[in-house]
Design an enzyme around this catalytic site. Structure first.
Site, PDB file in Angstrom:
ATOM      1  N   CYS A  79      22.575  55.186  79.247  1.00  0.00           N
ATOM      2  CA  CYS A  79      21.886  55.595  80.482  1.00  0.00           C
ATOM      3  C   CYS A  79      20.400  55.872  80.263  1.00  0.00           C
ATOM      4  O   CYS A  79      19.543  55.352  80.977  1.00  0.00           O
ATOM      5  CB  CYS A  79      22.584  56.809  81.094  1.00  0.00           C
ATOM      6  SG  CYS A  79      22.479  58.343  80.149  1.00  0.00           S
ATOM      7  N   HIS A  93      23.221  62.767  81.994  1.00  0.00           N
ATOM      8  CA  HIS A  93      23.232  61.396  82.516  1.00  0.00           C
ATOM      9  C   HIS A  93      21.991  61.211  83.381  1.00  0.00           C
ATOM     10  O   HIS A  93      21.493  62.170  83.992  1.00  0.00           O
ATOM     11  CB  HIS A  93      24.494  61.125  83.345  1.00  0.00           C
ATOM     12  CG  HIS A  93      24.640  59.686  83.739  1.00  0.00           C
ATOM     13  ND1 HIS A  93      25.049  58.708  82.851  1.00  0.00           N
ATOM     14  CD2 HIS A  93      24.413  59.051  84.921  1.00  0.00           C
ATOM     15  CE1 HIS A  93      25.083  57.543  83.476  1.00  0.00           C
ATOM     16  NE2 HIS A  93      24.695  57.721  84.724  1.00  0.00           N
ATOM     17  N   HIS A  97      21.932  52.456  87.184  1.00  0.00           N
ATOM     18  CA  HIS A  97      22.178  53.193  85.935  1.00  0.00           C
ATOM     19  C   HIS A  97      23.162  52.428  85.064  1.00  0.00           C
ATOM     20  O   HIS A  97      23.836  51.492  85.517  1.00  0.00           O
ATOM     21  CB  HIS A  97      22.705  54.605  86.234  1.00  0.00           C
ATOM     22  CG  HIS A  97      24.100  54.634  86.818  1.00  0.00           C
ATOM     23  ND1 HIS A  97      25.083  55.489  86.390  1.00  0.00           N
ATOM     24  CD2 HIS A  97      24.672  53.896  87.816  1.00  0.00           C
ATOM     25  CE1 HIS A  97      26.194  55.299  87.084  1.00  0.00           C
ATOM     26  NE2 HIS A  97      25.968  54.343  87.954  1.00  0.00           N
TER      27      HIS A  97
END
Length: 346
Positions: free
Chosen positions: A262, A310, A322
């Site tokens: 990520c 994240h 993402h």
């Protein structure tokens, strides 16, 4: 009455032999890549297994960010060690040159002043010429003293550089061990998640995949443009880079160009715009100015969970792009797919 039972034979009992053989079989299976049973709980339902997979992915992602942070530090230390070693080498060359120059000065001093000055003046047939030579000798002596002082200072600096390089090397070695430890944690959690998935039937796996898709509302197509555009030219360039990465696989610890985790996707995307971002999602959270979600614009970084473990990039129309988790590809998802920690404008 004395017992006539047959005494037990030395060695393993039947039960113990089965236990040892089972352990050996499991060890061999692990060594050759065979998957052991997915769960230690034989009555675990498919739904429980799927929930455990989701939790393992989340834990693995957090461990991945710890790995990224440790690896980033190792890289900085490696550069520092290399620079320190270069400085020590250059310093040693300078010291060697100073020693050679001092040797030449000492030789000149010996040739010019090997006799007591007053006696040399008394015996000289050319007093004026001797006085000129004496002035030269004084200059040589002064230069020698300065050179000697410079040499001592250079040696002191080299000693400091060597000590600092030694400390950095020790810290680098510790950092490498930390990276390896985090790597083992990530790989262990991902392997456990994969074993759980492998134990699901084809129907259960399809239900799991469909459930993830419906929970995220994921998609590979570009969201419709709506609202204000990127806040800057560099944000626009980062958005274009992130869009180009859609469909490429998630690989933990990767930061492009063929695969990403990520934070690696965010770092790579902004690098294409000439902007250097930190490696971890936690650090990227502070890489710019905080803005409310209601004012988010394409190119803003959106971090998730309370620990910012994240991160995605806002793309407009309530969507982020993402790299979600292992087995999935870079994709679009709703910005509210999980609890939002912050929105950062780079």
């Amino acid at each position: 009455m004395a017992s006539h039972r047959r005494p037990s034979q030395p060695g393993f009992t039947h039960g113990a032999r089965i236990t040892v053989l089972s352990a050996a079989a499991a060890t061999a299976a692990a060594a050759f890549g065979a998957a052991p049973p997915a769960s230690a709980e034989p009555h675990e339902t498919a739904e429980e297994a799927r929930a455990k997979v989701d939790r393992l992915y989340e834990e693995a992602e957090k461990a991945t960010e710890r790995f990224n942070k440790a690896e980033e530090r190792v890289e900085r230390l490696r550069e520092r060690v290399t620079q320190a070693q270069d400085r020590v080498a250059r310093g040693q060359e300078a010291v060697n040159r100073m020693r050679t120059a001092l040797g030449s000065l000492a030789g000149a001093q010996y040739r010019s002043g090997g006799m007591d000055p007053s006696l040399a003046l008394l015996l000289s047939e050319d007093p004026d010429g001797y006085l000129d030579k004496a002035v030269t000798l004084d200059r040589i002596t002064e230069r020698q003293a300065t050179a000697l002082s410079d040499l001592r200072e250079a040696q002191r600096r080299i000693g400091q550089e060597r000590a600092e390089a030694g400390r950095d090397l020790a810290e680098l070695e510790q950092g490498r061990r930390t990276v390896a430890r985090h790597k083992r944690v990530v790989e262990g959690k991902l392997a456990e998640a994969q074993r759980l998935l492998n134990a699901l039937s084809a129907r259960e796996r399809a239900v799991y995949d469909e459930g993830r898709a419906s929970r995220s509302g994921r998609g590979d197509s570009l969201p419709e443009a709506s609202g204000p555009g990127p806040a800057s030219a560099r944000a626009a360039a980062a958005v274009a880079a992130a869009r180009s990465a859609v469909g490429r696989p998630y690989v933990w610890g990767a930061n492009g160009p063929s695969s990403f985790d990520c934070s690696g996707l965010m770092q790579w995307s902004y690098a294409q715009a000439g902007v250097g971002l930190p490696r971890t999602s936690q650090a990227q959270r502070y890489a710019g100015r905080r803005v409310p979600l209601s004012q988010a614009r394409p190119g803003d970084l959106v971090t998730y969970r309370s620990d910012a473990s994240h991160v995605g990039m806002y793309m407009g129309n309530g969507q982020v792009v993402h790299a979600p988790y292992p087995g999935a590809s870079v994709r679009y998802d709703p910005v509210g797919m999980m609890p939002i920690a912050s929105v950062t404008r780079v």
